[in-house]
Write a protein that holds these residues in place. Structure first.
Motif: not given
Length: 453
Positions: A108-112, A302-308, A316-318, A350-351
């Motif tokens: 989902i995060l890769i797509a977003l 900051i935008d990445g934190l909102a997505l996370g 932590i997936m941010v 991620t790995w």
């Protein structure tokens, strides 16, 4: 039979039926898509599903596993899923449970991230975020209440939680120091007043109101979960190779100065510093990713934190967003393969971020399983759980501050966000609405209000 078998572990007629590997697989896959709300919300979902409704594991065994995960660096909710999956269905059960907790969020995060970096500002996403953030605040408050109700069973545990809150909120003490102080308190207190430091607070059998569990308080530890030095050596060797081989390939093909290699090394270090959850390590990630390596800008962070915050999986997936943007901007595979470069960087990050979590659980789980009835081990962990309640309350206030006063106390109070948060809280506390339904409703409400206002 054992938890990895196909028959119930309890002799009680009230015990639930055994759970096959594929039944568990289906649940862990579902959890990967509904695990919103940060670690507190995710742990609350697992408790509701696994302890209360399905009765796969007893309250006491659940809390004992949670206590261990709280001590480890890394995302505790994902580690808890790994632990329970391992306990039920051996190593592959743990790998599947922990992996499925992360993979939906990664994709989902890769797509977003691609939509974000390729197409810029998106009013649609901004509107959805506007409604989701107050809902997440309410979810964290509810989780604080739920975990506190289980962990704070006597005045001593309340005192530990209160001291933890003051330490992190007022004194700004680091989370590892709070954990250490709680562990020492539990170790000493378990000797002086053992009844106050038993799991469940000494008020009877934890979770008895839900009936017998598949893995109950008195269920013997299955053979695969017993500690042996040989098993520890095998897990350590396998984990070391799973880190060394990809790192060696990155160095061999790209060199030490390549973006992918730097990301692998940087996020290995970050993974070992994430005591206290994602917010404890975000300053370190910000310093490295933004200031040292220039993988993304402060605004993008900051935008990445909102997505996370608003996608399933651990916060932590941010780091996957950080990896994607860094790989995309740095064009690690050339200007004609920007998406591929970003996706590869996200997967590398991620790995190396999550690999240590699997090693900690598969290596340390057997030792923890042999101690769930030993007070000298459980008392420090019980005190740590109480301390974490105070830390989660601090996180709830952190969310509330940034949602209700988006520009700080000097700015205006966001009454609309407050109303959404209140509505979400009423839905959760009064009407017991499912977390995912609350998030979906608030997202739609936020989009409508953002469009109208």
């Amino acid at each position: 039979m054992t938890p990895s078998g196909s028959a119930s572990l309890s002799d009680d007629d009230d015990a639930p039926a055994a759970v096959s590997f594929w039944q568990a697989f289906a649940f862990w896959l579902k959890l990967g898509f509904i695990s919103f709300g940060g670690p507190a919300g995710q742990i609350a979902i697992m408790h509701q599903e696994l302890v209360e409704r399905r009765r796969w594991i007893s309250e006491r065994r659940f809390l004992h596993a949670l206590n261990y995960c709280m001590v480890l660096p890394g995302p505790e909710a994902q580690q808890l899923a790994t632990y329970i999956g391992w306990l039920m269905h051996r190593s592959w059960g743990g790998i599947v449970a922990g992996g499925l907790f992360v993979l939906p969020s990664l994709f989902i995060l890769i797509a977003l991230s691609w939509i974000y970096i390729a197409f810029g500002e998106m009013p649609l996403v901004a509107g959805l975020f506007y409604g989701i953030k107050p809902a997440v605040t309410a979810i964290v408050v509810q989780a604080t209440h739920r975990i506190g109700a289980r962990a704070l069973r006597n005045p001593v545990m309340w005192a530990v939680a209160a001291a933890s809150f003051v330490a992190i909120f007022a004194a700004d003490l680091p989370f590892p120091l709070i954990v250490l102080a709680a562990a020492v308190t539990g170790f000493v207190g378990g000797r002086i007043a053992p009844e106050r430091f038993k799991a469940g607070g000494g008020h009877g059998k934890a979770g008895a109101s839900w009936g017998r569990a598949l893995i109950d308080d008195d269920t013997p530890t299955p053979p695969h979960a017993l500690f042996t030095w040989g098993r520890l050596l095998r897990v350590g060797l396998a984990g070391g190779l799973l880190w060394l081989i990809p790192m060696g390939l990155l160095i061999a093909f790209y060199g030490m100065e390549n973006t992918l290699t730097r990301m692998a090394w940087f996020f290995t270090k970050a993974a070992l510093l994430t005591f206290g959850g994602a917010y404890a390590v975000l300053p370190y990630v910000y310093q490295g990713a933004v200031e040292s390596y220039g993988w993304l800008t402060p605004h993008q962070m900051i935008d990445g934190l909102a997505l996370g915050e608003t996608t399933p999986g651990p916060l932590i997936m941010v780091v996957s967003f950080v990896g994607f943007v860094g790989g995309y901007v740095k064009a690690v595979f050339g200007p004609d393969s920007l998406f591929l470069g970003g996706a590869a960087a996200a997967m590398v990050v991620t790995w190396f971020t999550f690999l240590p979590s699997f090693i900690f659980i598969l290596a340390g789980g057997p030792l923890i399983e042999t101690t769930h009835n030993d007070l000298k081990f459980t008392a420090p962990l019980t005190a740590i759980t109480a301390a974490v309640v105070g830390v989660i309350l601090n996180l709830a206030l952190f969310f509330g501050y940034h949602v209700l006063w988006p520009k700080g106390f000097a700015g205006s109070f966001d009454g609309v966000s407050a109303a959404i948060a209140l509505a979400a809280a009423v839905a959760l506390f009064r009407f017991k609405v499912n977390v995912i339904h609350v998030i979906a409703a608030c997202a739609v409400l936020g989009l409508v209000l953002k469009t109208v206002l």
